[in-house]
Design an enzyme around this catalytic site. Structure first.
Site, PDB file in Angstrom:
ATOM      1  N   LYS A   1       0.851  -1.190   0.000  1.00 27.07           N
ATOM      2  CA  LYS A   1       0.000   0.000   0.000  1.00 27.07           C
ATOM      3  C   LYS A   1       0.886   1.239   0.000  1.00 27.07           C
ATOM      4  CE  LYS A   1      -3.940   2.014   2.524  1.00 27.07           C
ATOM      5  NZ  LYS A   1      -4.889   1.832   3.642  1.00 27.07           N
TER       6      LYS A   1
ATOM      7  N   SER B   1      -9.770   1.878   2.763  1.00 28.07           N
ATOM      8  CA  SER B   1      -8.871   2.635   1.911  1.00 28.07           C
ATOM      9  C   SER B   1      -7.850   1.780   1.187  1.00 28.07           C
ATOM     10  CB  SER B   1      -8.140   3.685   2.748  1.00 28.07           C
ATOM     11  OG  SER B   1      -7.303   3.056   3.724  1.00 28.07           O
TER      12      SER B   1
ATOM     13  N   SER C   1     -10.157  -0.623   7.019  1.00 28.77           N
ATOM     14  CA  SER C   1      -9.606  -0.422   5.686  1.00 28.77           C
ATOM     15  C   SER C   1      -8.847  -1.602   5.110  1.00 28.77           C
ATOM     16  CB  SER C   1      -8.698   0.814   5.672  1.00 28.77           C
ATOM     17  OG  SER C   1      -9.457   1.979   5.826  1.00 28.77           O
TER      18      SER C   1
END
Length: 490
Positions: free
Chosen positions: A78, A153, A177
Site C-alpha cells: 500500500k 482505503s 480499511s
C-alpha cells in the site's frame, strides 16, 4: 494454473522444489500487471527494474538453500508504507513526488525474508475513505465487476490480490480499511492487535487506530505473512514486546477436531443492524451454520455501546488526522508553493491544492473537535465512549472465544453512486471500526456471494493478541466453505 494465480504457499513449494524461479514468477506477475492493470488501476507505481533485481537476489538465496517461505514471492505494498528509493505518495498530490530515504519496518522485515516488491498500490488519499474513489491520482476498480469500487482505503491492495497482480499485499486498517475491501474483493484480510505490528514508516492517519496487516488469497498465506511482519520494534513506541506465535502451526493443531470446544459470540447489535443487504446476511448466516457444523457452539453476546461507535470514531480519527497532517504546510513537508506573499499565503496555497476534499473535510472536523471550548464536549467524550466499547468486548470475550458478523453491510457499490454522500461512506464501516477503537484483532474471510456474483466477507473478532484463534477458526471455515480458488474473470 498460471504462476501469478498461485497462493504464497503454493509458489513457495514450486520455488523450493526448483520447478520455477523467482524471476519467472516475478516476470509472470509483471506481465499480468501490464495486461490487466489498465482495467483495474491497482498500482500507482510499478518498479519493474527493482522487482527483477530482487527476484535475481532471491534466486541466489534459493540456490544456496537459504529460503524463507516468502523468498522470491511478489508482494504488493500500500502506498503509505515508506520504501527507500521508491515513491510513497499516499495517493495525494501533497506527496506525489516524495521518495523516502528509508524503509518502513514491515518492508524491512519482508526484505529480510526475501520478498519481491512489484510496486506501490492505490488507496484513498492518506487512507481517508472506504471506496478508493478518494485517491487523488487514479480510480481503482473491483476485479469482480469493473463498474464497482473495491472498497477502501486499501482498495488497491485488495484488488491487486484478487486480480492476481501480486501473490499477497500489505494494507493498513484504521477503521476497517483492510477488512472491508477484503470482503468486497473476495480475499482474506487481517487487522492485527494494535501493537502487534510496527507502525514505523507508516504515514500516519490516526496514530492510535492505524495498524498494518496482510491481504492474501488464503488463510494460511495470511498466517505466513503475520509471522513475517509481527514483532517488537524499538523504533515504534506503540509496538508491544510480545513473542510472535507460530501462527501456521497453531492454526492446524488438533486439525481432526475441527472447532469442537470453541464458542462463537453472536452480537445482536451487529446481526440486527439496519441497512444490511439480504444477500450479505444470508451468506453470513450460512457461515454461522458452517461453523456450528465444525463443532463450534454459538452464544448471544452483548455489545451495548456499538450504537455510539461510528460517532466516537468520527471524532477521534479526524482529530488525530488534524494533528498528524498539520506538518504538511509546504515548508516542513509536502508540495512546496513558495510564491505567496507571506507565510500564511504559502500555507493556504499548499494545503488547498495539495489535499483532496475528503482529507480537508476530516481535518476541519478534527480541528473543530480539538478546539478550545469543544474538546471536552467532543474528543474527551468520544474517548470515554471508546473505553466503554473496549469494556463491552472484554465482557463478551469472557463467554466466547471469538465474535462473528458481516464485514460490511453491503457488497461493493457502483463507482460514483455515493460520491456526494460522505455519511453513507462512513456508515459502511459500522461493523469494523469498533475493533480499531478497542485495539482488538479482526479479519475478513470470504463466505459467499450475492445473487449478482459479488463477494461477501465474514468478519471474525478476537481477544487482544489472540490472532491465532481467529486464524484457526478461519482456516477450518475456509476449508469447509470450499471457496478457495474462486477468482474474477478479467
Amino acid at each position: 494454473m498460471s504462476l501469478q494465480e498461485m497462493t504464497l504457499t503454493e509458489a513457495h513449494g514450486l520455488l523450493r522444489d526448483k520447478k520455477a524461479s523467482s524471476r519467472e514468477l516475478t516476470e509472470a506477475v509483471l506481465s499480468r500487471i501490464e495486461d490487466v492493470d489498465g482495467k483495474v488501476g491497482a498500482y500507482i507505481t510499478v518498479d519493474k527494474e527493482g522487482a527483477l533485481k530482487q527476484a535475481d537476489e532471491a534466486d541466489a538465496r534459493l540456490a544456496k538453500g537459504e529460503a524463507h517461505p516468502l523468498t522470491g514471492l511478489p508482494v504488493g505494498l500500500k502506498d503509505l508504507l515508506c520504501t527507500e528509493g521508491v515513491k510513497t505518495t499516499c495517493a495525494s498530490k501533497m506527496l506525489e513526488n516524495f521518495v523516502p530515504t528509508y524503509d518502513a519496518t514491515v518492508v524491512t522485515r519482508l526484505k529480510e525474508a526475501g520478498a519481491v516488491f512489484p510496486g506501490k498500490l492505490n488507496m484513498d488519499e492518506f487512507a481517508m475513505g472506504s471506496t478508493t474513489e478518494h485517491s487523488a491520482l487514479q480510480t481503482t476498480r473491483n476485479p469482480w465487476d469493473l463498474t464497482r469500487f473495491p472498497g477502501g482505503s486499501s482498495g488497491g491492495s485488495a484488488a491487486a490480490v484478487a486480480a492476481d497482480l501480486c501473490l499477497a499485499s500489505l494494507g493498513s486498517d484504521t477503521g476497517g480499511s483492510i477488512r472491508q475491501p477484503a470482503s468486497h474483493c473476495g480475499i482474506v484480510g487481517m487487522k492485527p492487535t494494535y501493537g502487534r505490528v510496527s507502525r514505523y514508516g507508516l504515514v500516519a492517519f490516526a496514530s492510535s487506530l492505524d495498524q498494518i496487516g496482510p491481504m492474501t488469497k488464503t488463510v494460511e498465506d495470511c498466517a505466513l505473512m503475520m509471522e513475517a511482519i509481527s514483532g517488537h520494534d524499538p523504533k515504534d513506541s506503540t509496538s508491544v514486546p510480545k513473542e510472535v506465535p507460530a501462527f501456521r502451526q497453531l492454526m492446524k493443531e488438533g486439525e481432526d477436531k475441527g472447532l469442537a470446544g470453541m464458542t462463537v459470540g453472536i452480537p445482536a447489535e451487529y446481526w440486527e443492524a439496519d441497512g444490511v443487504d439480504a444477500d450479505v446476511m444470508k451468506a453470513v448466516t450460512e457461515a454461522k451454520a458452517t461453523l456450528e457444523s465444525l463443532g463450534a457452539r454459538c452464544v448471544t453476546v452483548a455489545l451495548p455501546h456499538t450504537e455510539y461507535a461510528v460517532a466516537a470514531y468520527y471524532v477521534i480519527a479526524p482529530s488525530e488526522a488534524s494533528s498528524n497532517l498539520a506538518r504538511y504546510d509546504g515548508i516542513r513537508y509536502g508540495m512546496s508553493e513558495r510564491n505567496g506573499e507571506d507565510l500564511l499565503s504559502i500555507y493556504k496555497t499548499t494545503r488547498s491544492e495539495g489535499f483532496g476534499d475528503e482529507v480537508k473535510r476530516r481535518i476541519i472536523i478534527g480541528t473543530y473537535a480539538l478546539s478550545s471550548g469543544y474538546y471536552d464536549a467532543y474528543y474527551k467524550k468520544a474517548s470515554q465512549v471508546r473505553t466503554l466499547i473496549l469494556e463491552d468486548f472484554k465482557k463478551a470475550f469472557s463467554t466466547c472465544d471469538f465474535i462473528i458478523s458481516p464485514a460490511a453491510p453491503t457488497a461493493a457499490g457502483v463507482i460514483g453512486e455515493g460520491a456526494d454522500d460522505p455519511l453513507k461512506m462512513y456508515l459502511s464501516d459500522i461493523f469494523t471500526l469498533s475493533a480499531n477503537l478497542a485495539g482488538i484483532p479482526g479479519m475478513s474471510v470470504p463466505c459467499g456471494f450475492t445473487g449478482n456474483g459479488l463477494p461477501v466477507g465474514l468478519q471474525l473478532l478476537g481477544r487482544h493478541f489472540d490472532e491465532a484463534t481467529l486464524l484457526k477458526a478461519a482456516w477450518h471455515f475456509e476449508r469447509a466453505a470450499g471457496l478457495v480458488g474462486r477468482r474474477p474473470a478479467l
